[in-house]
Write a protein that holds these residues in place. Structure first.
Motif, PDB file in Angstrom:
ATOM      1  N   VAL A 106      77.124   0.433  67.627  1.00  0.00           N
ATOM      2  CA  VAL A 106      79.016  -0.583  67.236  1.00  0.00           C
ATOM      3  C   VAL A 106      79.049  -1.199  66.423  1.00  0.00           C
ATOM      4  CG1 VAL A 106      81.286  -0.420  67.082  1.00  0.00           C
ATOM      5  CG2 VAL A 106      80.633   1.118  68.561  1.00  0.00           C
ATOM      6  N   PRO A 107      78.520  -1.212  64.678  1.00  0.00           N
ATOM      7  CA  PRO A 107      78.772  -2.830  64.821  1.00  0.00           C
ATOM      8  C   PRO A 107      79.368  -3.993  64.886  1.00  0.00           C
ATOM      9  CG  PRO A 107      77.554  -1.265  62.781  1.00  0.00           C
ATOM     10  CD  PRO A 107      78.282  -0.690  63.867  1.00  0.00           C
ATOM     11  N   LEU A 108      79.975  -4.671  65.908  1.00  0.00           N
ATOM     12  CA  LEU A 108      81.066  -4.863  66.039  1.00  0.00           C
ATOM     13  C   LEU A 108      81.999  -6.030  64.829  1.00  0.00           C
ATOM     14  CD1 LEU A 108      79.661  -6.744  69.650  1.00  0.00           C
ATOM     15  CD2 LEU A 108      80.558  -4.683  68.956  1.00  0.00           C
ATOM     16  N   LEU A 109      80.926  -6.385  63.088  1.00  0.00           N
ATOM     17  CA  LEU A 109      81.709  -6.877  62.855  1.00  0.00           C
ATOM     18  C   LEU A 109      83.024  -6.346  62.112  1.00  0.00           C
ATOM     19  CD1 LEU A 109      82.454 -10.047  62.119  1.00  0.00           C
ATOM     20  CD2 LEU A 109      80.391  -8.851  59.791  1.00  0.00           C
ATOM     21  N   LEU A 110      82.663  -4.707  62.278  1.00  0.00           N
ATOM     22  CA  LEU A 110      83.256  -3.969  61.653  1.00  0.00           C
ATOM     23  C   LEU A 110      84.562  -3.573  62.725  1.00  0.00           C
ATOM     24  CD1 LEU A 110      81.335  -1.265  60.446  1.00  0.00           C
ATOM     25  CD2 LEU A 110      81.857  -2.839  58.918  1.00  0.00           C
ATOM     26  N   THR A 111      83.935  -3.847  63.546  1.00  0.00           N
ATOM     27  CA  THR A 111      85.604  -3.680  64.232  1.00  0.00           C
ATOM     28  C   THR A 111      86.582  -4.526  64.365  1.00  0.00           C
ATOM     29  OG1 THR A 111      84.017  -2.878  66.110  1.00  0.00           O
ATOM     30  CG2 THR A 111      86.139  -3.376  67.017  1.00  0.00           C
ATOM     31  N   VAL A 112      86.242  -6.419  63.982  1.00  0.00           N
ATOM     32  CA  VAL A 112      87.188  -6.956  63.703  1.00  0.00           C
ATOM     33  C   VAL A 112      88.502  -6.263  62.421  1.00  0.00           C
ATOM     34  CG1 VAL A 112      87.501  -9.334  62.368  1.00  0.00           C
ATOM     35  CG2 VAL A 112      86.144  -8.662  63.146  1.00  0.00           C
ATOM     36  N   LEU A 113      88.219  -5.893  61.588  1.00  0.00           N
ATOM     37  CA  LEU A 113      88.929  -5.200  60.914  1.00  0.00           C
ATOM     38  C   LEU A 113      90.207  -4.090  61.440  1.00  0.00           C
ATOM     39  CD1 LEU A 113      90.291  -5.002  57.090  1.00  0.00           C
ATOM     40  CD2 LEU A 113      88.612  -3.171  57.529  1.00  0.00           C
TER      41      LEU A 113
ATOM     42  N   LEU B  29      71.943  -5.205  53.283  1.00  0.00           N
ATOM     43  CA  LEU B  29      72.533  -6.193  53.525  1.00  0.00           C
ATOM     44  C   LEU B  29      73.694  -6.438  53.970  1.00  0.00           C
ATOM     45  CD1 LEU B  29      71.993  -9.683  53.526  1.00  0.00           C
ATOM     46  CD2 LEU B  29      73.200  -9.090  51.075  1.00  0.00           C
ATOM     47  N   LEU B  30      75.094  -5.242  54.227  1.00  0.00           N
ATOM     48  CA  LEU B  30      76.140  -5.648  54.228  1.00  0.00           C
ATOM     49  C   LEU B  30      75.570  -4.345  55.726  1.00  0.00           C
ATOM     50  CD1 LEU B  30      77.327  -4.010  51.387  1.00  0.00           C
ATOM     51  CD2 LEU B  30      77.792  -6.354  52.130  1.00  0.00           C
ATOM     52  N   LEU B  31      74.538  -3.669  55.860  1.00  0.00           N
ATOM     53  CA  LEU B  31      74.298  -3.426  57.301  1.00  0.00           C
ATOM     54  C   LEU B  31      74.221  -4.826  58.110  1.00  0.00           C
ATOM     55  CD1 LEU B  31      74.737  -0.773  59.657  1.00  0.00           C
ATOM     56  CD2 LEU B  31      72.617  -0.369  58.497  1.00  0.00           C
ATOM     57  N   GLY B  32      72.990  -5.002  58.036  1.00  0.00           N
ATOM     58  CA  GLY B  32      71.924  -6.348  59.197  1.00  0.00           C
ATOM     59  C   GLY B  32      73.963  -7.044  59.068  1.00  0.00           C
ATOM     60  N   ILE B  33      74.426  -7.911  57.891  1.00  0.00           N
ATOM     61  CA  ILE B  33      75.622  -8.857  58.443  1.00  0.00           C
ATOM     62  C   ILE B  33      76.774  -8.077  59.593  1.00  0.00           C
ATOM     63  CG2 ILE B  33      77.590  -9.408  57.344  1.00  0.00           C
ATOM     64  CD1 ILE B  33      76.375  -9.963  54.694  1.00  0.00           C
ATOM     65  N   THR B  34      77.044  -7.063  59.309  1.00  0.00           N
ATOM     66  CA  THR B  34      78.284  -6.860  60.880  1.00  0.00           C
ATOM     67  C   THR B  34      77.192  -6.258  61.961  1.00  0.00           C
ATOM     68  OG1 THR B  34      76.875  -4.317  59.322  1.00  0.00           O
ATOM     69  CG2 THR B  34      79.217  -5.006  58.181  1.00  0.00           C
TER      70      THR B  34
ATOM     71  N   PRO C  22      76.798 -10.419  65.623  1.00  0.00           N
ATOM     72  CA  PRO C  22      77.342 -10.533  66.544  1.00  0.00           C
ATOM     73  C   PRO C  22      77.022  -9.937  67.628  1.00  0.00           C
ATOM     74  CG  PRO C  22      78.995 -10.147  64.613  1.00  0.00           C
ATOM     75  CD  PRO C  22      77.702  -9.697  64.795  1.00  0.00           C
ATOM     76  N   ASN C  23      76.097  -7.784  67.000  1.00  0.00           N
ATOM     77  CA  ASN C  23      75.162  -7.803  68.064  1.00  0.00           C
ATOM     78  C   ASN C  23      74.122  -7.746  68.686  1.00  0.00           C
ATOM     79  OD1 ASN C  23      77.033  -5.296  66.297  1.00  0.00           O
ATOM     80  ND2 ASN C  23      75.792  -3.581  67.572  1.00  0.00           N
ATOM     81  N   ALA C  24      73.744  -8.988  67.269  1.00  0.00           N
ATOM     82  CA  ALA C  24      72.189  -9.646  67.188  1.00  0.00           C
ATOM     83  C   ALA C  24      72.522 -10.818  68.663  1.00  0.00           C
ATOM     84  CB  ALA C  24      71.771 -10.193  65.977  1.00  0.00           C
TER      85      ALA C  24
ATOM     86  N   GLY D 217      77.611  -4.693  77.157  1.00  0.00           N
ATOM     87  CA  GLY D 217      77.903  -2.431  76.945  1.00  0.00           C
ATOM     88  C   GLY D 217      78.570  -2.692  75.710  1.00  0.00           C
ATOM     89  N   VAL D 218      79.360  -3.734  74.884  1.00  0.00           N
ATOM     90  CA  VAL D 218      79.647  -2.581  73.647  1.00  0.00           C
ATOM     91  C   VAL D 218      78.271  -3.267  72.882  1.00  0.00           C
ATOM     92  CG1 VAL D 218      81.824  -3.610  73.886  1.00  0.00           C
ATOM     93  CG2 VAL D 218      80.798  -5.497  73.358  1.00  0.00           C
ATOM     94  N   ALA D 219      77.379  -4.254  72.824  1.00  0.00           N
ATOM     95  CA  ALA D 219      76.769  -4.747  71.866  1.00  0.00           C
ATOM     96  C   ALA D 219      75.706  -3.267  71.620  1.00  0.00           C
ATOM     97  CB  ALA D 219      76.547  -5.961  71.783  1.00  0.00           C
ATOM     98  N   GLY D 220      75.192  -2.292  72.342  1.00  0.00           N
ATOM     99  CA  GLY D 220      74.965  -1.563  72.820  1.00  0.00           C
ATOM    100  C   GLY D 220      74.568  -0.316  72.463  1.00  0.00           C
ATOM    101  N   GLY D 221      73.786   0.466  73.086  1.00  0.00           N
ATOM    102  CA  GLY D 221      73.987   1.881  72.606  1.00  0.00           C
ATOM    103  C   GLY D 221      72.222   2.688  72.083  1.00  0.00           C
ATOM    104  N   ALA D 222      73.235   3.597  71.900  1.00  0.00           N
ATOM    105  CA  ALA D 222      71.982   5.087  71.413  1.00  0.00           C
ATOM    106  C   ALA D 222      71.586   5.123  69.993  1.00  0.00           C
ATOM    107  CB  ALA D 222      72.479   6.525  72.176  1.00  0.00           C
ATOM    108  N   MET D 223      70.254   5.030  70.362  1.00  0.00           N
ATOM    109  CA  MET D 223      69.841   5.266  68.647  1.00  0.00           C
ATOM    110  C   MET D 223      69.261   5.881  67.603  1.00  0.00           C
ATOM    111  SD  MET D 223      71.186   2.371  66.863  1.00  0.00           S
ATOM    112  CE  MET D 223      69.916   2.476  65.085  1.00  0.00           C
ATOM    113  N   GLY D 224      69.338   7.019  68.964  1.00  0.00           N
ATOM    114  CA  GLY D 224      69.169   8.238  68.678  1.00  0.00           C
ATOM    115  C   GLY D 224      68.579   9.460  70.145  1.00  0.00           C
TER     116      GLY D 224
END
Length: 649
Positions: free
Chosen positions: A97-104, A259-264, A267-269, A378-385
């Motif tokens: 989950v891109p954590l920056l998207l959660t802010v909105l 670029l937008l995906l990298g910015i979001t 926080p995960n990084a 726990g919230v910064a990771g997850g499955a990618m495939g």
């Protein structure tokens, strides 16, 4: 007489919302929650449509773009998405989950709950209860979320209904609770009644509050250090990062999306970088771990700019080991926050915490930092495939345990050592003048008198006082005149004049001796010379002022046979007379005046001596110009100067 009555409808000046009471207020909160959900969906839809319109070769039509927008909105709440079309033909989950998207969405829910409890400007609008506001806002938000989930399950990527059922209500209720807490002024109590009494007592202690504050500060330092590590890695691997960014998409629309995906994902990084600095690192596929000591296993790295900054496979270098400075600084921050309350820099040593309490508070801060870092991991990771990409990101329990160990091992001893040092080096007592305060600042704030000026320690005054005569003659001899007087119960002090009033002799009072009587004058002063001239006694020879070192007569030093002047009975300073009839007037000068200043003989003698000093007397020849008659009275406005015999206007 005719009386008319207006039977028309009456209108209340109050708003319509008031007419319904609390039920209308709950409906208003429900509408606020639904509006917040609609605004979030609208923002995501606008962003996706802009990218879709600017794409030269879109894969689907407007309906597909709207499905993607709904899926991203659910992903911002933690809902897992599923990509049905993959190269292997199997559906692949997207759980990062891109954590920056959660802010909105969190911000919109927070504001909806907060505004629902705030009164209007007139204070006439009823407000619901806090629990009612949380339930109403959450219900309105979840109604829109349920519709968006049903719509997103039919698109690509599709939303996982079970994941949405868990994550969407959880995020909504937590954000609504935060909004209600903000509307009530962010109170720290009282604690809920359903908690056990022992737990409420434990949570209400100041040690727990300090521990929570230090834990948050340490976690923020770890996340900031992780972001700095990620930025350094991107700069160090700039070529690989640029190559991944340019070849992942062809047109500017695709690169803007990357670029937008990298910015979001920033926080995960940051969380990943913090886990890397703590030591456990993060997983880059099943069986592959990137850590400062080494990158083990066979990393399955997607082609993405942020992934290109991961170190290459193999053992680490001293540059990788230097990342350990991040948890060290975080532990020192926890210790600093703990000591700031346990033993303040300028506090009282009597109010300082004990060693056990300080260590306990620092340990609680370390535990809190470990728990927060575990949640972040726990919230910064997850499955990618599937298969090798099932585990991607930091492991929550290893990251939390590493943060706890680093913080406890460094923060607890550091807090105890600083506390002991401040207590041992502090000498002041009283607020603001204790441990670590400069000596002069403590004396100034406390109003303490230095030992050499304290009452009872004043050296003896007099000729035989070991050469200390006159050094402390301005202090009173009685201890009660030191400037502090206790009144009442002893809790109030009044400052008095440190210099006692000079006693006036009875013979010098205006009633006893007349208004022209002065206190006994100093030998050699004007009064003494007048008395000597009236008695037929030759006045003493005029000599220079001991402070100036210059004079017209004598050698400039006092003869050994001549006694020191004694202070008059009405003077508190040696040699300085005080006017008895006018105590407010300035005292006369203690230095001797010219001989016979206001007598005819003195004037004639002063003129003769002045001529001899200037070389114009009878022994040195005639002076040019006319000379006045020695017996004549000079200009009454002129005043002969005893030093050089000249007349000053």
């Amino acid at each position: 007489m005719t009386q008319t009555t207006d039977h028309g409808p009456s209108y209340s000046p109050t708003p319509v919302l008031v007419q319904g009471g609390r039920r209308a207020a709950l409906v208003g909160c429900l509408v606020r929650g639904a509006t917040a959900a609609g605004l979030g969906l609208g923002v995501f839809a606008v962003l996706v449509m802009v990218v879709w319109i600017s794409s030269p070769y879109p894969d689907s039509g407007p309906s597909g773009a709207l499905h993607v927008a709904a899926g991203l909105w659910l992903l911002a709440h933690g809902t897992e998405l599923v990509r049905p079309e993959t190269l292997s033909g199997q559906p692949a989950p997207v759980g990062v989950v891109p954590l920056l998207l959660t802010v909105l969405p969190v911000t919109l829910i927070h504001r909806a709950a907060r505004d629902g409890l705030l009164p209007d400007a007139d204070g006439r609008r009823p407000t619901p209860s806090p629990a009612g506001a949380v339930c109403a806002v959450s219900l309105g938000y979840l109604l829109v979320g349920a519709v968006a989930t049903l719509y997103a399950t039919a698109g690509s990527p599709a939303a996982n209904p079970l994941s949405a059922l868990v994550h969407l209500p959880l995020v909504t209720v937590v954000a609504a609770l935060a909004g209600v807490w903000t509307a009530r002024g962010r109170p720290s109590g009282p604690l809920p009644g359903w908690l056990p009494a022992s737990m409420r007592v434990w949570l209400a202690r100041s040690r727990v509050t300090v521990a929570l504050r230090s834990a948050v500060a340490g976690t923020l330092v770890l996340l900031g250090g992780g972001a700095l590590l990620v930025a350094s890695a991107l700069v160090w691997h700039a070529d690989a990062t640029q190559d991944a960014f340019l070849h992942l998409a062809d047109g500017w629309a695709g690169r803007l999306a990357v670029l937008l995906l990298g910015i979001t994902l920033v926080p995960n990084a940051s969380v990943w970088g913090a886990a890397y600095g703590l030591g456990p690192g993060f997983t880059v596929g099943t069986g592959a771990v990137a850590a400062p000591l080494a990158v083990t296993g066979d990393p399955a790295l997607p082609y993405f700019p942020l992934i290109a900054a991961i170190p290459a496979e193999g053992p680490g270098t001293p540059l990788n080991w230097a990342c350990a400075v991040v948890p060290v600084i975080a532990a020192l921050v926890i210790a600093a926050f703990t000591v700031a309350s346990a033993a303040p820099r300028y506090g009282d040593r009597e109010t300082a915490w004990g060693i056990r309490e300080t260590a306990y508070a620092a340990l609680l801060g370390a535990i809190g930092c470990g728990v927060l870092m575990a949640l972040a991991a726990g919230v910064a990771g997850g499955a990618m495939g599937t298969e090798r990409l099932v585990a991607f990101g930091p492991v929550w329990w290893t990251t939390g345990a590493a943060a706890l160990c680093w913080s406890a091992v460094i923060a607890v001893p550091a807090a105890v050592v600083v506390r002991v040092w401040r207590v041992l080096t502090g000498t002041g007592r009283g607020a603001g003048m204790g441990m670590g305060a400069p000596r002069r600042q403590r004396e100034r704030l406390s109003g303490a008198v230095r030992p050499e000026f304290a009452a009872g320690s004043v050296p003896p005054i007099g000729p035989g006082a070991d050469g200390l005569s006159g050094r402390y003659d301005f202090l009173p001899e009685h201890p009660s005149a030191t400037g502090l007087a206790t009144t009442g119960t002893g809790t109030e002090t009044a400052r008095e004049d440190r210099i006692p009033e000079a006693p006036v002799p009875e013979a010098a009072t205006p009633e006893a001796a007349g208004p022209e009587v002065l206190a006994p004058a100093l030998p050699g002063s004007l009064g003494a010379r007048r008395a000597a001239a009236s008695d037929g006694v030759k006045p003493p020879e005029y000599r220079e002022c001991p402070m100036s070192g210059r004079g017209a007569h004598g050698s400039g030093t006092r003869p050994e046979s001549e006694p020191e002047p004694e202070p008059g009975p009405g003077s508190s300073v040696p040699g300085r007379p005080v006017l008895a009839d006018r105590p407010w007037a300035a005292p006369a000068s203690p230095w001797p005046e010219a001989p016979g200043l206001y007598t005819a003989e003195g004037k004639a003698e002063g003129k003769a001596e002045g001529k001899a000093a200037d070389g114009t007397g009878p022994d040195s020849g005639p002076r040019s110009g006319s000379e006045p008659d020695p017996g004549s009275d000079p200009d009454p406005e002129s005043d002969p100067d005893p030093a050089n015999g000249s007349a000053t206007r």
